[in-house]
Design a protein around this motif. Structure first.
Motif, PDB file in Angstrom:
ATOM      1  N   ASN A 123      -1.981 -45.463 -34.382  1.00 15.38           N
ATOM      2  CA  ASN A 123      -1.400 -45.394 -33.154  1.00 15.38           C
ATOM      3  C   ASN A 123      -0.162 -46.149 -33.237  1.00 15.38           C
ATOM      4  O   ASN A 123       1.066 -45.724 -32.725  1.00 15.38           O
ATOM      5  CB  ASN A 123      -2.296 -45.994 -32.018  1.00 15.38           C
ATOM      6  CG  ASN A 123      -3.236 -45.011 -31.420  1.00 15.38           C
ATOM      7  OD1 ASN A 123      -3.082 -43.787 -31.685  1.00 15.38           O
ATOM      8  ND2 ASN A 123      -4.547 -45.443 -31.412  1.00 15.38           N
ATOM      9  N   GLU A 124      -0.094 -47.188 -34.030  1.00 16.51           N
ATOM     10  CA  GLU A 124       1.209 -48.295 -33.989  1.00 16.51           C
ATOM     11  C   GLU A 124       2.232 -47.573 -34.740  1.00 16.51           C
ATOM     12  O   GLU A 124       3.341 -47.467 -34.273  1.00 16.51           O
ATOM     13  CB  GLU A 124       0.719 -49.596 -34.792  1.00 16.51           C
ATOM     14  CG  GLU A 124      -0.102 -50.239 -33.634  1.00 16.51           C
ATOM     15  CD  GLU A 124      -0.408 -51.732 -34.409  1.00 16.51           C
ATOM     16  OE1 GLU A 124       0.596 -52.539 -34.647  1.00 16.51           O
ATOM     17  OE2 GLU A 124      -1.637 -52.041 -34.630  1.00 16.51           O
ATOM     18  N   VAL A 125       1.842 -46.854 -35.623  1.00 13.65           N
ATOM     19  CA  VAL A 125       2.979 -46.125 -36.773  1.00 13.65           C
ATOM     20  C   VAL A 125       3.391 -44.991 -35.931  1.00 13.65           C
ATOM     21  O   VAL A 125       4.468 -44.628 -35.905  1.00 13.65           O
ATOM     22  CB  VAL A 125       2.146 -45.878 -38.169  1.00 13.65           C
ATOM     23  CG1 VAL A 125       3.404 -44.881 -38.755  1.00 13.65           C
ATOM     24  CG2 VAL A 125       2.019 -46.851 -38.951  1.00 13.65           C
ATOM     25  N   ARG A 126       2.598 -44.246 -35.357  1.00 11.22           N
ATOM     26  CA  ARG A 126       3.106 -43.076 -34.450  1.00 11.22           C
ATOM     27  C   ARG A 126       3.994 -43.565 -33.426  1.00 11.22           C
ATOM     28  O   ARG A 126       4.944 -42.883 -33.181  1.00 11.22           O
ATOM     29  CB  ARG A 126       1.781 -42.336 -33.888  1.00 11.22           C
ATOM     30  CG  ARG A 126       2.312 -40.907 -33.143  1.00 11.22           C
ATOM     31  CD  ARG A 126       1.062 -40.109 -32.598  1.00 11.22           C
ATOM     32  NE  ARG A 126       1.655 -38.968 -32.002  1.00 11.22           N
ATOM     33  CZ  ARG A 126       0.648 -38.218 -31.217  1.00 11.22           C
ATOM     34  NH1 ARG A 126      -0.378 -38.435 -31.573  1.00 11.22           N
ATOM     35  NH2 ARG A 126       1.280 -36.988 -30.916  1.00 11.22           N
ATOM     36  N   GLN A 127       3.751 -44.592 -32.866  1.00  9.58           N
ATOM     37  CA  GLN A 127       4.932 -45.289 -31.788  1.00  9.58           C
ATOM     38  C   GLN A 127       6.126 -45.753 -32.641  1.00  9.58           C
ATOM     39  O   GLN A 127       7.329 -45.482 -31.940  1.00  9.58           O
ATOM     40  CB  GLN A 127       4.401 -46.418 -31.191  1.00  9.58           C
ATOM     41  CG  GLN A 127       3.227 -46.052 -30.666  1.00  9.58           C
ATOM     42  CD  GLN A 127       3.277 -45.168 -29.237  1.00  9.58           C
ATOM     43  OE1 GLN A 127       4.208 -45.100 -28.608  1.00  9.58           O
ATOM     44  NE2 GLN A 127       2.400 -44.069 -29.208  1.00  9.58           N
ATOM     45  N   LEU A 128       6.246 -45.753 -33.926  1.00 11.10           N
ATOM     46  CA  LEU A 128       7.498 -45.956 -34.514  1.00 11.10           C
ATOM     47  C   LEU A 128       8.230 -45.006 -34.946  1.00 11.10           C
ATOM     48  O   LEU A 128       9.304 -45.063 -35.358  1.00 11.10           O
ATOM     49  CB  LEU A 128       7.214 -46.752 -35.779  1.00 11.10           C
ATOM     50  CG  LEU A 128       6.778 -48.328 -35.743  1.00 11.10           C
ATOM     51  CD1 LEU A 128       6.156 -48.743 -36.933  1.00 11.10           C
ATOM     52  CD2 LEU A 128       7.663 -49.144 -34.889  1.00 11.10           C
ATOM     53  N   ILE A 129       7.592 -43.813 -34.707  1.00  9.38           N
ATOM     54  CA  ILE A 129       8.215 -42.523 -35.229  1.00  9.38           C
ATOM     55  C   ILE A 129       9.429 -42.070 -33.855  1.00  9.38           C
ATOM     56  O   ILE A 129       8.748 -41.881 -33.005  1.00  9.38           O
ATOM     57  CB  ILE A 129       7.460 -41.367 -35.445  1.00  9.38           C
ATOM     58  CG1 ILE A 129       6.557 -41.697 -36.542  1.00  9.38           C
ATOM     59  CG2 ILE A 129       8.107 -39.944 -35.434  1.00  9.38           C
ATOM     60  CD1 ILE A 129       5.511 -40.701 -36.955  1.00  9.38           C
ATOM     61  N   ASP A 130      10.696 -42.153 -34.059  1.00  6.67           N
ATOM     62  CA  ASP A 130      11.593 -42.084 -33.309  1.00  6.67           C
ATOM     63  C   ASP A 130      12.030 -40.747 -32.738  1.00  6.67           C
ATOM     64  O   ASP A 130      12.425 -40.029 -33.518  1.00  6.67           O
ATOM     65  CB  ASP A 130      12.968 -42.683 -33.757  1.00  6.67           C
ATOM     66  CG  ASP A 130      14.331 -42.892 -32.930  1.00  6.67           C
ATOM     67  OD1 ASP A 130      14.008 -42.327 -31.614  1.00  6.67           O
ATOM     68  OD2 ASP A 130      15.064 -43.703 -33.325  1.00  6.67           O
ATOM     69  N   GLN A 131      11.431 -40.573 -31.517  1.00  6.92           N
ATOM     70  CA  GLN A 131      11.594 -39.235 -30.854  1.00  6.92           C
ATOM     71  C   GLN A 131      12.982 -38.764 -30.712  1.00  6.92           C
ATOM     72  O   GLN A 131      13.504 -37.795 -30.788  1.00  6.92           O
ATOM     73  CB  GLN A 131      10.764 -39.213 -29.573  1.00  6.92           C
ATOM     74  CG  GLN A 131       9.277 -39.206 -29.958  1.00  6.92           C
ATOM     75  CD  GLN A 131       8.797 -38.362 -30.896  1.00  6.92           C
ATOM     76  OE1 GLN A 131       9.015 -37.205 -30.850  1.00  6.92           O
ATOM     77  NE2 GLN A 131       7.824 -38.956 -31.874  1.00  6.92           N
TER      78      GLN A 131
END
Length: 148
Positions: A123-131
């Motif tokens: 979840n934390e890494v997915r949030q780091l992926i810059d949309q």
């Protein structure tokens, strides 16, 4: 500037790795919700996390030396500002897998807490992926396709 960046990025690889990460992540969460064994959840989420990290490499046009967590983090930490605790937690996963040593190969057994921990890391890494970056790169690729 984004057009120059688009030349270094393989959008197709990014899309595949990002999709794979989301799919494995979603499946691990489904297994957790249905009460499957924690080692199955851990192993599926471990693949999700690796795919997310590879997708981040793809997104910035860089190639990791290896796909263990330490090499992936070595590659990414100079580009993305990972919180130190997250960086350390991801790197610690290599201790469970014992991937780095061929002579002293060790595949540890994850514990129940490890499955919860790795889902949280996903979840934390997915949030780091810059949309926003993803949208910009996709637009740059679409513009370049129109120029052909």
């Amino acid at each position: 500037m984004m057009d120059m960046l688009a030349d270094k990025i393989n959008l197709e690889e990014f899309e595949k790795d990002y999709h794979d990460g989301k799919s494995y992540h979603r499946r691990a969460e489904q297994f957790a919700h249905k009460g499957h064994h924690f080692s199955l959840i851990f192993n599926i989420a471990a693949i999700a996390l690796e795919r997310y990290l590879v997708a981040l490499c793809d997104l910035y046009g860089i190639m990791p030396q290896n796909h263990n967590y330490t090499c992936l983090m070595d590659t990414l930490e100079g580009i993305i500002d990972f919180p130190p605790a997250l960086n350390e937690e991801i790197r610690s996963l290599d201790l469970i897998f014992g991937i780095c040593s061929l002579e002293n190969y060790h595949h540890g057994a994850p514990e129940s807490s490890d499955s919860k921990r790795i889902l949280s890391l996903c979840n934390e890494v997915r949030q780091l992926i810059d949309q926003i970056r993803i949208s910009s790169i996709r637009a740059a690729f679409e513009n370049n396709q129109g120029d052909l």
